[in-house]
Design a protein around this motif. Structure first.
Motif, PDB file in Angstrom:
ATOM      1  N   TYR A 128      25.359   8.001 -31.206  1.00 15.68           N
ATOM      2  CA  TYR A 128      26.287   8.631 -30.255  1.00 15.68           C
ATOM      3  C   TYR A 128      27.145   9.684 -30.951  1.00 15.68           C
ATOM      4  CZ  TYR A 128      30.460   8.813 -27.184  1.00 15.68           C
ATOM      5  OH  TYR A 128      31.511   9.209 -26.399  1.00 15.68           O
ATOM      6  N   ILE A 129      27.639   9.356 -32.134  1.00 15.80           N
ATOM      7  CA  ILE A 129      28.474  10.295 -32.892  1.00 15.80           C
ATOM      8  C   ILE A 129      27.690  11.561 -33.220  1.00 15.80           C
ATOM      9  CG2 ILE A 129      29.700  10.652 -35.079  1.00 15.80           C
ATOM     10  CD1 ILE A 129      30.317   7.634 -35.057  1.00 15.80           C
ATOM     11  N   GLU A 130      26.456  11.369 -33.665  1.00 14.43           N
ATOM     12  CA  GLU A 130      25.605  12.505 -34.031  1.00 14.43           C
ATOM     13  C   GLU A 130      25.349  13.405 -32.818  1.00 14.43           C
ATOM     14  OE1 GLU A 130      24.218  13.315 -36.933  1.00 14.43           O
ATOM     15  OE2 GLU A 130      24.573  11.578 -38.219  1.00 14.43           O
ATOM     16  N   LYS A 131      24.951  12.775 -31.710  1.00 17.47           N
ATOM     17  CA  LYS A 131      24.563  13.542 -30.524  1.00 17.47           C
ATOM     18  C   LYS A 131      25.759  14.160 -29.805  1.00 17.47           C
ATOM     19  CE  LYS A 131      20.360  10.853 -29.683  1.00 17.47           C
ATOM     20  NZ  LYS A 131      19.654   9.931 -28.749  1.00 17.47           N
ATOM     21  N   ALA A 132      26.925  13.531 -29.929  1.00 17.56           N
ATOM     22  CA  ALA A 132      28.113  14.041 -29.242  1.00 17.56           C
ATOM     23  C   ALA A 132      28.713  15.245 -29.958  1.00 17.56           C
ATOM     24  CB  ALA A 132      29.160  12.943 -29.116  1.00 17.56           C
ATOM     25  N   GLY A 133      28.330  15.418 -31.229  1.00 17.64           N
ATOM     26  CA  GLY A 133      28.863  16.551 -31.982  1.00 17.64           C
ATOM     27  C   GLY A 133      29.925  16.168 -32.984  1.00 17.64           C
ATOM     28  N   GLY A 134      29.946  14.898 -33.368  1.00 21.82           N
ATOM     29  CA  GLY A 134      30.903  14.461 -34.381  1.00 21.82           C
ATOM     30  C   GLY A 134      31.923  13.470 -33.858  1.00 21.82           C
ATOM     31  N   CYS A 135      32.673  12.910 -34.770  1.00 25.64           N
ATOM     32  CA  CYS A 135      33.638  11.856 -34.454  1.00 25.64           C
ATOM     33  C   CYS A 135      34.721  12.304 -33.472  1.00 25.64           C
ATOM     34  CB  CYS A 135      34.276  11.362 -35.755  1.00 25.64           C
ATOM     35  SG  CYS A 135      35.346   9.923 -35.568  1.00 25.64           S
ATOM     36  N   ASP A 136      35.134  13.551 -33.575  1.00 27.95           N
ATOM     37  CA  ASP A 136      36.211  14.049 -32.712  1.00 27.95           C
ATOM     38  C   ASP A 136      35.764  14.255 -31.267  1.00 27.95           C
ATOM     39  OD1 ASP A 136      37.926  14.087 -34.875  1.00 27.95           O
ATOM     40  OD2 ASP A 136      37.470  16.173 -35.396  1.00 27.95           O
ATOM     41  N   ALA A 137      34.450  14.203 -31.029  1.00 25.24           N
ATOM     42  CA  ALA A 137      33.931  14.484 -29.688  1.00 25.24           C
ATOM     43  C   ALA A 137      33.606  13.224 -28.892  1.00 25.24           C
ATOM     44  CB  ALA A 137      32.679  15.353 -29.797  1.00 25.24           C
ATOM     45  N   ILE A 138      33.848  12.048 -29.471  1.00 27.81           N
ATOM     46  CA  ILE A 138      33.482  10.809 -28.783  1.00 27.81           C
ATOM     47  C   ILE A 138      34.660  10.228 -28.007  1.00 27.81           C
ATOM     48  CG2 ILE A 138      31.786  10.308 -30.571  1.00 27.81           C
ATOM     49  CD1 ILE A 138      33.690   8.111 -31.595  1.00 27.81           C
ATOM     50  N   GLN A 139      34.361   9.197 -27.210  1.00 29.92           N
ATOM     51  CA  GLN A 139      35.406   8.532 -26.442  1.00 29.92           C
ATOM     52  C   GLN A 139      36.262   7.641 -27.346  1.00 29.92           C
ATOM     53  OE1 GLN A 139      32.150   7.370 -23.535  1.00 29.92           O
ATOM     54  NE2 GLN A 139      33.861   7.474 -22.101  1.00 29.92           N
ATOM     55  N   GLU A 140      37.325   7.091 -26.787  1.00 24.05           N
ATOM     56  CA  GLU A 140      38.252   6.276 -27.573  1.00 24.05           C
ATOM     57  C   GLU A 140      37.595   4.966 -28.015  1.00 24.05           C
ATOM     58  OE1 GLU A 140      41.689   5.597 -25.210  1.00 24.05           O
ATOM     59  OE2 GLU A 140      42.108   7.730 -24.908  1.00 24.05           O
TER      60      GLU A 140
END
Length: 260
Positions: A128-140
């Motif tokens: 999820y982190i990889e596909k979302a574009g990094g740690c800052d782009a994921i949900q809480e």
């Protein structure tokens, strides 16, 4: 004015209820305590008024031997990611993340609750982190409800899960020196594996070479022995007159006529 006895009864009831709530929050349904990534007792991921989560549907992201997905990460699926996509859409799943008819945390028989905090697969979380574009782009994420097993799993293979490990350290404000140590330990372990593999390969190659030399020597010795035996047999044949070596006739070719 209520009597002293009534007051004590009410106080006892309140204390008792508080104890029960604390117990249900800090300890899983099996009675065994788990540790979260903050180093304290694992907290419940879901809560009253929201859908009941957990692989065992106890509200906790527990560790189970038969849980191949290792659902150890507590993430707030109702939060808004910078990408505008939730966990399900980013990881290519059907949108169960937006379900509103799930069994409730406080009453599993009541299926009218929406998913909010949820225990997701630690491997899917890394993806999820990889596909979302990094740690800052994921949900809480809910740090106090994330099982320590996730951190341990990521540390065991930082080459593959280094970004997920770093994300947990950043989002949960963990000691980054510990993160650096985990990386160096993993790299050292990988280097040792490579060295050991090279040594094993070298040893195996040497063994194969020695076996080849042994087979070749055996063939040479066998050939020499055969030639020696052949020469001896030919020498004995010459001595017995079986072959004079020049005319080509043999004793066996001579016939003797016998008169009747």
């Amino acid at each position: 004015m209520p009597s002293r006895g009534a007051f004590l009864l009410v106080l006892s009831t309140i204390v008792g209820d508080t104890t029960l709530v604390a117990s249900s929050t800090d300890v899983n349904s099996d009675g065994g305590a788990y540790q979260n990534i903050l180093g304290s007792t694992l907290r419940s991921c879901s809560y009253d008024g929201t859908a009941l989560t957990g692989y065992t549907r106890t509200g906790y992201c527990v560790d189970q031997d038969d849980d191949a997905g290792s659902h150890h990460i507590c993430i707030n699926l109702s939060s808004i990611a910078s990408s505008g996509q939730n966990f399900c859409s980013v990881t290519g799943q059907s949108d169960w993340c937006s379900s509103t008819d799930m069994p409730c945390h406080e009453d599993p028989n009541d299926s009218t609750c929406a998913i909010e905090n949820w225990c997701v697969c630690q491997w899917a979380f890394a993806s999820y982190i990889e596909k979302a574009g990094g740690c800052d782009a994921i949900q809480e994420i809910q740090c106090d409800a994330i099982n320590m097993k996730a951190l341990e799993a990521y540390k065991s293979n930082t080459n593959k899960y280094g970004k997920a490990l770093e994300c947990l350290y950043k989002r949960c404000d963990l000691d980054m020196s510990s993160y650096s140590y985990a990386l160096s330990s993993s790299m050292s372990s990988a280097a040792n594996t490579v060295r050991n593999g090279s040594t094993a390969t070298d040893t195996s190659s040497t063994r194969r070479i020695m076996i080849g030399i042994g087979v070749a020597l055996a063939a040479v010795v066998g050939g020499l022995a055969y030639i020696t035996i052949a020469k001896k047999r030919r020498g004995r044949a010459n001595m017995m007159g079986e072959d004079d070596g020049s005319t080509g006739w043999k004793r066996d070719d001579m016939t003797t006529e016998t008169s009747l």
